[in-house]
Design a protein around this motif. Structure first.
Motif, short mmCIF file in Angstrom:
data_model
loop_
_atom_site.label_atom_id
_atom_site.label_comp_id
_atom_site.label_asym_id
_atom_site.label_seq_id
_atom_site.Cartn_x
_atom_site.Cartn_y
_atom_site.Cartn_z
N ASP A 131 -60.82 -64.92 100.88
CA ASP A 131 -62.38 -64.77 101.60
C ASP A 131 -63.19 -63.37 100.78
O ASP A 131 -63.93 -63.18 101.45
N PHE A 132 -62.72 -62.95 99.58
CA PHE A 132 -63.29 -61.81 99.26
C PHE A 132 -64.91 -62.28 98.75
O PHE A 132 -65.76 -61.42 98.77
N THR A 133 -65.30 -63.31 98.24
CA THR A 133 -66.58 -63.48 98.01
C THR A 133 -67.57 -63.46 99.09
O THR A 133 -68.77 -62.84 98.97
N GLU A 134 -67.03 -63.72 100.21
CA GLU A 134 -67.91 -63.59 101.56
C GLU A 134 -67.81 -62.08 102.20
O GLU A 134 -68.77 -61.45 102.41
N ASP A 135 -66.32 -61.72 102.47
CA ASP A 135 -66.27 -60.50 102.99
C ASP A 135 -66.23 -59.19 102.28
O ASP A 135 -66.42 -58.08 102.61
N GLY A 136 -66.03 -59.40 101.09
CA GLY A 136 -66.32 -58.44 100.09
C GLY A 136 -67.67 -58.45 99.48
O GLY A 136 -68.49 -57.41 99.60
N PHE A 137 -67.93 -59.13 98.71
CA PHE A 137 -69.27 -59.23 97.81
C PHE A 137 -70.24 -59.36 98.58
O PHE A 137 -71.21 -58.42 98.92
N TRP A 138 -70.45 -60.48 99.31
CA TRP A 138 -71.67 -60.97 100.24
C TRP A 138 -71.91 -59.63 101.25
O TRP A 138 -73.05 -59.43 101.23
N ALA A 139 -70.89 -59.61 102.11
CA ALA A 139 -70.98 -58.57 103.20
C ALA A 139 -71.47 -56.99 102.52
O ALA A 139 -72.02 -56.42 103.31
N GLY A 140 -71.13 -56.84 101.30
CA GLY A 140 -71.19 -55.43 100.78
C GLY A 140 -72.63 -55.26 99.88
O GLY A 140 -73.38 -54.29 99.76
N PHE A 141 -73.28 -56.46 99.96
CA PHE A 141 -74.83 -56.78 98.98
C PHE A 141 -75.75 -55.96 99.70
O PHE A 141 -75.79 -55.96 100.90
N THR A 142 -76.59 -55.27 99.18
CA THR A 142 -77.91 -54.75 99.75
C THR A 142 -78.74 -55.93 99.80
O THR A 142 -78.42 -57.10 99.39
N ASP A 143 -79.90 -55.76 100.63
CA ASP A 143 -80.90 -56.61 100.86
C ASP A 143 -81.58 -56.94 99.35
O ASP A 143 -81.63 -58.19 98.95
N ALA A 144 -81.48 -55.86 98.47
CA ALA A 144 -82.13 -56.27 97.12
C ALA A 144 -81.22 -57.00 96.08
O ALA A 144 -81.67 -57.97 95.65
N GLN A 145 -80.06 -57.09 96.59
CA GLN A 145 -78.88 -57.68 95.54
C GLN A 145 -79.03 -59.05 96.19
O GLN A 145 -78.67 -60.20 95.25
N LYS A 146 -79.02 -59.35 97.35
CA LYS A 146 -79.30 -60.69 98.03
C LYS A 146 -80.31 -61.53 97.46
O LYS A 146 -80.14 -62.74 97.25
N ALA A 147 -81.56 -60.60 97.33
CA ALA A 147 -82.73 -61.46 96.96
C ALA A 147 -82.46 -61.47 95.24
O ALA A 147 -83.04 -62.85 94.84
N ALA A 148 -81.80 -60.63 94.76
CA ALA A 148 -81.73 -60.91 93.27
C ALA A 148 -80.60 -62.14 92.98
O ALA A 148 -80.85 -62.91 91.93
N LEU A 149 -79.79 -62.28 93.79
CA LEU A 149 -78.95 -63.64 93.68
C LEU A 149 -79.61 -64.88 93.78
O LEU A 149 -79.26 -65.70 93.30
N GLU A 150 -80.52 -65.02 94.96
CA GLU A 150 -81.42 -66.08 95.09
C GLU A 150 -82.46 -66.08 93.83
O GLU A 150 -82.38 -67.14 93.30
N THR A 151 -83.05 -65.11 93.56
CA THR A 151 -83.97 -65.40 92.41
C THR A 151 -83.39 -65.49 91.02
O THR A 151 -83.72 -66.27 90.13
N ASP A 152 -82.40 -64.66 90.49
CA ASP A 152 -81.72 -64.71 89.40
C ASP A 152 -80.58 -65.42 89.19
O ASP A 152 -80.06 -65.81 88.13
N GLY A 153 -79.78 -65.88 90.55
CA GLY A 153 -78.54 -66.65 90.28
C GLY A 153 -77.33 -65.69 90.07
O GLY A 153 -76.33 -66.35 89.93
N GLN A 154 -77.63 -64.35 89.93
CA GLN A 154 -76.37 -63.65 89.81
C GLN A 154 -76.88 -61.97 89.82
O GLN A 154 -77.98 -61.77 89.96
N VAL A 155 -75.58 -61.28 90.15
CA VAL A 155 -75.78 -59.77 90.46
C VAL A 155 -74.76 -59.29 89.41
O VAL A 155 -73.43 -59.94 89.60
N ALA A 156 -75.04 -58.15 88.88
CA ALA A 156 -74.08 -57.28 88.16
C ALA A 156 -73.41 -56.24 88.85
O ALA A 156 -74.24 -55.61 89.28
N LEU A 157 -72.35 -56.11 89.08
CA LEU A 157 -71.75 -55.03 89.87
C LEU A 157 -70.71 -54.41 88.79
O LEU A 157 -70.12 -54.60 87.92
N PRO A 158 -70.84 -52.80 89.01
CA PRO A 158 -70.05 -51.94 88.24
C PRO A 158 -68.65 -52.18 88.39
O PRO A 158 -68.11 -52.46 89.63
#
Length: 254
Positions: A131-158
């Motif tokens: 469940d890392f996509t939900e409990d790791g990625f999504w849960a750790g995203f900032t509001d800006a990253q969540k918005a970028a995921l909606e608008t751009d379809g992706q987020v780049a993580l270091p």
């Protein structure tokens, strides 16, 4: 690295999956790699050598978008990689299976155990990341990253492992359909979870949650003090092989 050319399986979805297979006695031990890893990693190669030394059947493969398989990583998601694993198991193996899942491969192996319990002779996970996509990625995203995921379809993580990790909206949304820690997770066969205490990618709490959530009569969690996410020190590799042997022996004795 293995010098011989891999073999390839084309799935029903049209994806070209690279694999390497070692003949031997069953149950077939199958290694499932982690996110942005592949079948040429230290753990997979160590297990292959163990299988050759002990006369055991062994299989390793690259999920689509990984290693030598077709496709690009950014196009993939957990559902695709689970389909790849299911096709590989159906087409390239017969009889009982012992799955060895590393990180994301741990999640995939739990999905396989849920989908085909009748074939499972045992399960070993290494720093499992269910469940890392939900409990790791999504849960750790900032509001800006969540918005970028909606608008751009992706987020780049270091990433500590090279190029930035691209997380797509499809990966997040598909992952929500594959979660294993929200519904019953019966594992009615010998099951061993291995986890390092110095793992910076998968916290020990994940292993404890998995142990608490899963249901089974022969289930153990081994914590290795100081081991990191790679779990590839010589003592770690020896523990993986001995744990696989333990699971096989427990299944034979049942």
């Amino acid at each position: 690295m293995t010098t011989s050319d891999p073999e390839f399986l084309t799935t029903r979805q049209g994806r070209k999956i690279a694999y390497r297979r070692t003949g031997g006695a069953g149950p077939v031990v199958v290694f499932l790699h982690g996110l942005r890893s592949d079948m040429e990693g230290t753990k997979a190669l160590h297990l292959e050598q163990w299988a050759r030394d002990t006369g055991r059947a062994f299989l390793r493969f690259d999920c689509s978008g990984h290693g030598l398989s077709g496709g690009t990583f950014e196009e993939g998601c957990i559902g695709d990689w689970a389909q790849d694993a299911a096709e590989v198991l159906a087409e390239l193996t017969e009889g009982p299976l012992v799955l060895v899942g590393s990180s994301m491969g741990g999640w995939l192996s739990l999905l396989m155990a849920r989908a085909m319990p009748e074939r499972m002779a045992g399960l070993v996970t290494i720093a499992a990341a269910p469940d890392f996509t939900e409990d790791g990625f999504w849960a750790g995203f900032t509001d800006a990253q969540k918005a970028a995921l909606e608008t751009d379809g992706q987020v780049a993580l270091p990433s500590d492992y090279g190029d930035p990790l691209i997380v797509t909206r499809r990966m997040i949304e598909d992952g929500r359909d594959r979660l294993v820690l929200r519904t019953p997770l019966p594992l009615p066969f010998p099951t061993r979870f291995l986890q390092g205490t110095a793992d910076l990618d998968v916290d020990m709490s994940v292993a404890l949650r998995l142990l608490d959530h899963a249901e089974g009569d022969d289930m153990r969690l081994t914590l290795v003090k100081g081991a990191d996410h790679r779990f590839s020190e010589p003592s770690d590799l020896a523990l993986i092989a001995s744990t696989v042997e333990e699971v096989i022996a427990a299944g034979d004795a049942a």
